[in-house]
Design an enzyme around this catalytic site. Structure first.
Site, PDB file in Angstrom:
ATOM      1  N   LYS A 239     -30.848  50.610   5.888  1.00  0.00           N
ATOM      2  CA  LYS A 239     -31.160  50.817   7.305  1.00  0.00           C
ATOM      3  C   LYS A 239     -30.254  49.993   8.198  1.00  0.00           C
ATOM      4  O   LYS A 239     -29.698  50.502   9.179  1.00  0.00           O
ATOM      5  CB  LYS A 239     -32.619  50.463   7.600  1.00  0.00           C
ATOM      6  N   PRO A 256     -30.158  55.888  10.875  1.00  0.00           N
ATOM      7  CA  PRO A 256     -30.994  54.781  10.398  1.00  0.00           C
ATOM      8  C   PRO A 256     -32.436  55.251  10.182  1.00  0.00           C
ATOM      9  O   PRO A 256     -33.010  55.919  11.041  1.00  0.00           O
ATOM     10  CB  PRO A 256     -30.919  53.761  11.542  1.00  0.00           C
ATOM     11  N   ASP A 258     -36.184  53.945   9.540  1.00  0.00           N
ATOM     12  CA  ASP A 258     -37.206  52.905   9.471  1.00  0.00           C
ATOM     13  C   ASP A 258     -38.565  53.591   9.465  1.00  0.00           C
ATOM     14  O   ASP A 258     -38.662  54.810   9.287  1.00  0.00           O
ATOM     15  CB  ASP A 258     -37.064  51.921  10.633  1.00  0.00           C
ATOM     16  N   HIS A 260     -40.540  54.223  11.897  1.00  0.00           N
ATOM     17  CA  HIS A 260     -40.629  55.210  12.977  1.00  0.00           C
ATOM     18  C   HIS A 260     -40.055  56.554  12.532  1.00  0.00           C
ATOM     19  O   HIS A 260     -40.700  57.600  12.662  1.00  0.00           O
ATOM     20  CB  HIS A 260     -39.863  54.729  14.210  1.00  0.00           C
ATOM     21  N   GLN A 305     -31.174  61.292  16.549  1.00  0.00           N
ATOM     22  CA  GLN A 305     -32.191  60.360  16.056  1.00  0.00           C
ATOM     23  C   GLN A 305     -32.565  59.353  17.119  1.00  0.00           C
ATOM     24  O   GLN A 305     -33.745  58.999  17.275  1.00  0.00           O
ATOM     25  CB  GLN A 305     -31.650  59.648  14.800  1.00  0.00           C
ATOM     26  N   PHE A 309     -36.291  58.480  18.399  1.00  0.00           N
ATOM     27  CA  PHE A 309     -36.741  57.104  18.207  1.00  0.00           C
ATOM     28  C   PHE A 309     -37.194  56.509  19.541  1.00  0.00           C
ATOM     29  O   PHE A 309     -38.258  55.890  19.629  1.00  0.00           O
ATOM     30  CB  PHE A 309     -35.609  56.267  17.611  1.00  0.00           C
TER      31      PHE A 309
END
Length: 335
Positions: A239, A256, A258, A260, A305, A309
């Site tokens: 990440k 990335p 995570d 979320h 993304q 996010f």
């Protein structure tokens, strides 16, 4: 010296055309890309860029900036070179309208979210600052990361200028981060186990990789090569490597993953890993999810993304304890 506002000192500001649909400062500067900007006056964001202190604000059609003198003094309005630095930092050569149109045409969920979250774009950050800020992000949330990065800069970075009661510092150099006494110093500042990774990664870059030039040249390397090189550093998992690739190394395809993004993928796209039985982010599942989003959104998947996010951060269901408090036993990098 005081923080400026556009109303209080208009002669010291310059502007460039930039509608809010192409940039929303509040969505970009407070959504976990950079951790160095603060809203000191309503709609006026102050922070450090290129070892200088700036304040930014915007109207519906223009982006305004002012830059403070490096030494105490009045200073002048931003120069054409200053405006070029702002354009590059916000990557204003990239048309968000074109990207949003493409993503909306291939992804009905994105189209729905984008109606309320126009203007989310990726910053082009300094690789050193980006890397070590995201090493601090392990098992953490934005508010706590921001505090850690600020204390890191105050302790080890050069002081630039003071505005009102706020002292601004530049980001520490690799040499400053690699010092023999730095790890215990950073532990006292609240970095916890991350202090060891900060020091060890700075030492590895300086002693094993040849220094800052190695990190900078990763901008020219293919995504997979840059990602693999970053993952070899202490405290850097998949990440963190993807964050640095996306936000500092010109790799717009990096996604990335995570908690979320994992929840978004499962909740809004009915995605589940097929190569493992993972219940949450791990290196293998992260790679699979990144491939899923790249196949959906295309070569700038990391930018798409960022929109989802940013939107997810602002949903009521995200009001929860930071991961660090929920997983006190964790002693290593996340992702």
């Amino acid at each position: 010296m005081r923080h400026r506002t556009l109303a209080s000192s208009p002669a010291l500001w310059a502007s460039i055309p930039c509608p809010r649909s192409e940039l929303r400062l509040d969505l970009v500067l407070a959504s976990g890309q950079s951790f160095r900007w603060r809203e000191h006056s309503p709609a006026h964001w102050s922070g450090v860029l290129g070892s200088r202190v700036w304040t930014l604000t915007q109207t519906d059609e223009r982006l305004y900036c002012t830059v403070y003198p490096e030494k105490e003094g009045r200073g002048g309005r931003p120069t054409p070179e200053d405006l070029k630095a702002i354009r590059e930092y916000f990557r204003l050569d990239v048309s968000l309208a074109r990207l949003y149109s493409h993503w909306g045409s291939v992804d009905p969920h994105f189209q729905k979210v984008a109606q309320k979250f126009q203007g989310v774009r990726l910053l082009r950050q300094d690789p050193t600052e980006c890397l070590f800020s995201f090493i601090c992000s392990s098992n953490n949330n934005i508010a706590r990361i921001t505090g850690m990065v600020e204390r890191l800069c105050q302790s080890l970075g050069p002081q630039l200028i003071q505005l009102d009661d706020v002292a601004y510092h530049g980001f520490p150099s690799l040499q400053a981060l690699a010092g023999s006494e730095v790890e215990p110093q950073l532990r006292k500042l609240g970095l916890g186990y991350r202090a060891r990774y900060v020091c060890a990664s700075a030492q590895a870059i300086l002693k094993e990789q040849g220094g800052l030039a190695w990190l900078q040249q990763l901008r020219e390397a293919p995504y997979e090569e840059a990602h693999q090189a970053l993952c070899a550093l202490p405290g850097v998992g998949t990440k963190v490597a993807d964050c640095v690739c996306l936000m500092a190394l010109d790799k717009p395809q990096a996604v990335p993953v995570d908690v979320h993004m994992w929840q978004i993928a499962q909740r809004d796209y009915s995605w589940h890993p097929t190569t493992s039985q993972a219940k949450g982010p791990n290196p293998q599942a992260n790679k699979e999810l990144g491939t899923f989003f790249r196949s959906l959104w295309g070569p700038c998947a990391g930018w798409a993304q960022a929109v989802l996010f940013s939107a997810d951060l602002r949903q009521p269901h995200q009001a929860q304890e930071p991961p660090a408090k929920r997983r006190k036993a964790s002693k290593g990098p996340e992702g």
